[in-house]
Design an enzyme around this catalytic site. Sequence first.
Site, PDB file in Angstrom:
ATOM      1  CG  HIS A 266     -10.134  -6.201 -11.899  1.00 10.71           C
ATOM      2  ND1 HIS A 266      -8.862  -6.367 -11.425  1.00 10.71           N
ATOM      3  CD2 HIS A 266     -10.566  -7.401 -12.174  1.00 10.71           C
ATOM      4  CE1 HIS A 266      -8.580  -7.571 -11.585  1.00 10.71           C
ATOM      5  NE2 HIS A 266      -9.513  -8.418 -11.913  1.00 10.71           N
ATOM      6  CG  HIS A 309      -3.554  -3.747  -4.909  1.00  7.25           C
ATOM      7  ND1 HIS A 309      -3.891  -4.922  -4.253  1.00  7.25           N
ATOM      8  CD2 HIS A 309      -3.537  -4.010  -6.040  1.00  7.25           C
ATOM      9  CE1 HIS A 309      -3.714  -5.994  -5.301  1.00  7.25           C
ATOM     10  NE2 HIS A 309      -3.685  -5.422  -6.346  1.00  7.25           N
ATOM     11  CG  ASP A 367      -4.174  -1.251 -13.521  1.00  6.25           C
ATOM     12  OD1 ASP A 367      -4.617  -1.712 -12.575  1.00  6.25           O
ATOM     13  OD2 ASP A 367      -4.049  -1.730 -14.656  1.00  6.25           O
TER      14      ASP A 367
HETATM   15  C1  SDX Z   1      -6.096  -4.066 -10.349  1.00  4.41           C
HETATM   16  O1  SDX Z   1      -7.022  -7.582  -6.820  1.00  4.41           O
HETATM   17  C2  SDX Z   1      -5.889  -7.593  -7.686  1.00  4.41           C
HETATM   18  O2  SDX Z   1      -5.092  -7.940  -7.530  1.00  4.41           O
HETATM   19  C3  SDX Z   1      -6.254  -6.534  -8.735  1.00  4.41           C
HETATM   20  C4  SDX Z   1      -4.964  -6.200  -9.737  1.00  4.41           C
HETATM   21  C5  SDX Z   1      -4.566  -7.484 -10.500  1.00  4.41           C
HETATM   22  O3  SDX Z   1      -3.418  -7.689 -11.230  1.00  4.41           O
HETATM   23  O4  SDX Z   1      -5.429  -8.520 -10.683  1.00  4.41           O
HETATM   24  O5  SDX Z   1      -3.918  -5.912  -9.006  1.00  4.41           O
HETATM   25  C6  SDX Z   1      -5.356  -5.422 -10.760  1.00  4.41           C
HETATM   26  O6  SDX Z   1      -7.494  -4.123 -10.165  1.00  4.41           O
HETATM   27  C7  SDX Z   1      -5.223  -3.214  -9.534  1.00  4.41           C
HETATM   28  C8  SDX Z   1      -6.318  -2.030  -8.861  1.00  4.41           C
HETATM   29  C9  SDX Z   1      -6.844  -1.121 -10.021  1.00  4.41           C
HETATM   30  N1  SDX Z   1      -7.826  -0.253  -9.646  1.00  4.41           N
HETATM   31  C10 SDX Z   1      -7.730   1.179  -9.525  1.00  4.41           C
HETATM   32  O7  SDX Z   1      -6.286   1.649  -9.702  1.00  4.41           O
HETATM   33  C11 SDX Z   1      -8.839   2.029  -9.218  1.00  4.41           C
HETATM   34  C12 SDX Z   1      -8.542   2.977  -7.982  1.00  4.41           C
HETATM   35  N2  SDX Z   1      -8.289   2.077  -6.849  1.00  4.41           N
HETATM   36  C13 SDX Z   1      -9.454   2.009  -5.914  1.00  4.41           C
HETATM   37  O8  SDX Z   1     -10.600   1.739  -6.481  1.00  4.41           O
HETATM   38  C14 SDX Z   1      -9.084   0.735  -4.747  1.00  4.41           C
HETATM   39  O9  SDX Z   1      -7.933   1.390  -4.217  1.00  4.41           O
HETATM   40  C15 SDX Z   1      -9.166  -0.571  -5.023  1.00  4.41           C
HETATM   41  C16 SDX Z   1     -10.567  -0.894  -5.609  1.00  4.41           C
HETATM   42  C17 SDX Z   1      -8.030  -0.928  -5.903  1.00  4.41           C
HETATM   43  C18 SDX Z   1      -9.172  -1.163  -3.587  1.00  4.41           C
HETATM   44  O10 SDX Z   1     -10.209  -0.735  -3.003  1.00  4.41           O
HETATM   45  P1  SDX Z   1     -10.505  -1.523  -1.609  1.00  4.41           P
HETATM   46  O11 SDX Z   1      -9.266  -2.417  -1.123  1.00  4.41           O
HETATM   47  O12 SDX Z   1     -11.767  -2.042  -1.493  1.00  4.41           O
HETATM   48  O13 SDX Z   1     -10.277  -0.400  -0.776  1.00  4.41           O
HETATM   49  P2  SDX Z   1     -11.213   0.805  -0.333  1.00  4.41           P
HETATM   50  O14 SDX Z   1     -12.119   1.209  -1.424  1.00  4.41           O
HETATM   51  O15 SDX Z   1     -12.103   0.058   0.937  1.00  4.41           O
HETATM   52  O16 SDX Z   1     -10.454   2.045   0.112  1.00  4.41           O
HETATM   53  C19 SDX Z   1      -9.914   2.274   1.419  1.00  4.41           C
HETATM   54  C20 SDX Z   1     -10.010   3.651   1.851  1.00  4.41           C
HETATM   55  C21 SDX Z   1     -11.375   4.468   1.606  1.00  4.41           C
HETATM   56  O17 SDX Z   1     -11.167   5.564   2.325  1.00  4.41           O
HETATM   57  P3  SDX Z   1     -11.883   5.524   3.637  1.00  4.41           P
HETATM   58  O18 SDX Z   1     -13.298   5.192   3.613  1.00  4.41           O
HETATM   59  O19 SDX Z   1     -11.185   4.564   4.656  1.00  4.41           O
HETATM   60  O20 SDX Z   1     -12.005   7.059   4.311  1.00  4.41           O
HETATM   61  O21 SDX Z   1      -9.025   4.184   0.695  1.00  4.41           O
HETATM   62  C22 SDX Z   1      -9.716   5.320  -0.261  1.00  4.41           C
HETATM   63  C23 SDX Z   1     -11.040   4.795   0.052  1.00  4.41           C
HETATM   64  O22 SDX Z   1     -12.013   6.020  -0.172  1.00  4.41           O
HETATM   65  N3  SDX Z   1      -9.090   4.924  -1.577  1.00  4.41           N
HETATM   66  C24 SDX Z   1      -8.853   5.862  -2.286  1.00  4.41           C
HETATM   67  C25 SDX Z   1      -8.411   5.195  -3.513  1.00  4.41           C
HETATM   68  N4  SDX Z   1      -8.431   3.837  -3.037  1.00  4.41           N
HETATM   69  C26 SDX Z   1      -8.862   3.749  -2.189  1.00  4.41           C
HETATM   70  N5  SDX Z   1      -9.077   7.314  -2.127  1.00  4.41           N
HETATM   71  C27 SDX Z   1      -8.558   7.880  -3.503  1.00  4.41           C
HETATM   72  N6  SDX Z   1      -8.143   7.292  -4.456  1.00  4.41           N
HETATM   73  C28 SDX Z   1      -7.964   6.096  -4.527  1.00  4.41           C
HETATM   74  N7  SDX Z   1      -7.374   5.443  -5.571  1.00  4.41           N
END
Ligand code: SDX
Length: 428
Positions: A266, A309, A367
């Site tokens: 997050h 996201h 971010d």
């Molecule tokens: C913020 O909610 C909000 O609004 C948050 C925010 C706000 O203003 O409040 O926007 C702020 O938190 C932005 C997000 C910051 N986090 C990151 O940048 C961390 C990296 N991102 C991931 O951890 C992830 O993308 C999330 C947590 C942001 C979202 O996760 P989801 O929606 O639960 O998606 P998921 O983990 O189920 O991913 C779907 C697929 C998976 O692969 P498969 O299982 O389908 O094969 O996408 C892959 C994930 O492995 N994936 C990534 C990835 N993010 C998702 N693979 C590589 N790198 C990534 N960053």
Amino acid sequence: MADRKAQLTIEGLDKVIEFPVYSGSAGPDVIDIRSLTAEGLFTYDPGFMATSSCQSAITYIDGANGVLLHRGYPIGQLAEHSNFVELCYLLLNGELPSQEEYREFEANIRNHTMVHEQLANFYKGFRRDAHPMSILCGVVGGLAAFYHDHMNITREEDRRISAIRLIAKMPTLAAMSYKYNIGQPFNYPRNDLNYAENFLYMMFSNPCEEYKINPVFAKAIDRIFMLHADHEQNASTSTVRLAGSTGANPFACISAGIAALWGPAHGGANEAVLNMLDEIGDESEENIQRYIDRAKNKDDPFRLMGFGHRVYRSFDPRAKVMKETCDEVLGELGMADDPQLKIAKRLEEIALEDDYFIERQLYPNVDFYSGIILKAIGIPTNMFTVIFAVSRTIGWISHWNEMISGEYKIGRPRQLYVGYNQRDYPAK
Ligand code: SDX
């Protein structure tokens, strides 16, 4: 609100269960499933991927089209024409202020930027190397000990003054956590500076020399505050709402929001992006490709921080503005060739052409570039999420106020129980 019905049939259940379907002013319709408990059933939605927890009029995100509206105004227009204090007024009150309303609101905030002198002692309880987010969590929760005079949350005036106090004091408390970390004396806020200038002054001024505000830095910080201000029912805002639903005081609720924001998935992602860019280090193609391959490898815990996201399935509109601001600030500083900026841009270019990211609709989020700007301003990495918390406080307190000023119930999710059925304690 209910203009249609949804019907549910379940094998083995000889009845059709009907639910009202509501339409909002924008976004997906919702199915009101509250009557399910009367049927002895719960829904199951870990991570709340398809669950609306409330009604809200504050912020709307269209994830498919990369749209973010604050009280109906697009974030790009607000970032270009408004400022953070005006955005605070808009989020809290629902409309843009008149000139007179702005003047009064801004003066009110300005007059509450100081904190009780006793709070400085609170910092002394922490180790000097404590992460500033741990300090902020503790100190913000501790504010409740100083404001018993206005903590009756059923009184609109008490909610208003608590909101003003939190908006006004967060920059002061944040800068104090930085000064405590580096062993320099705290700076008192100055009433001749605007919100962003004051934050920079409290962060970087010291008693030995005059601190000159760089207008490029002040504009960039104000822009960063605006871009992080609110984002619907994200994890930390939902935490604030859940804590608030118990009747907890606003300072405790914001402290809970700060704790939730700290996670690297997050708000902690901006710090994690810089750590990732440090780890990548070398901007050669083969090295960057190696990290892209690691991010795609399920057996490798490495993720491309600042990418992906839960809601945006296209570009995060904030990331676009952040990238422009990044180019502006680093250009002004003659750092357009900053190696980390070059690595970030190359990572983005490669990822956006890679099927793994395209298929999963993974784009840069808010971010991805913010940390590069903050580092260029001279802000240490461990302060990045603190700055996110300073900004998001207006979002948290606006959602808290929207909930408390309307109808609400204590939040209490249910579960799918998969543990033991009743069994007897073994006789000795
Ligand atoms: C913020 O909610 C909000 O609004 C948050 C925010 C706000 O203003 O409040 O926007 C702020 O938190 C932005 C997000 C910051 N986090 C990151 O940048 C961390 C990296 N991102 C991931 O951890 C992830 O993308 C999330 C947590 C942001 C979202 O996760 P989801 O929606 O639960 O998606 P998921 O983990 O189920 O991913 C779907 C697929 C998976 O692969 P498969 O299982 O389908 O094969 O996408 C892959 C994930 O492995 N994936 C990534 C990835 N993010 C998702 N693979 C590589 N790198 C990534 N960053």
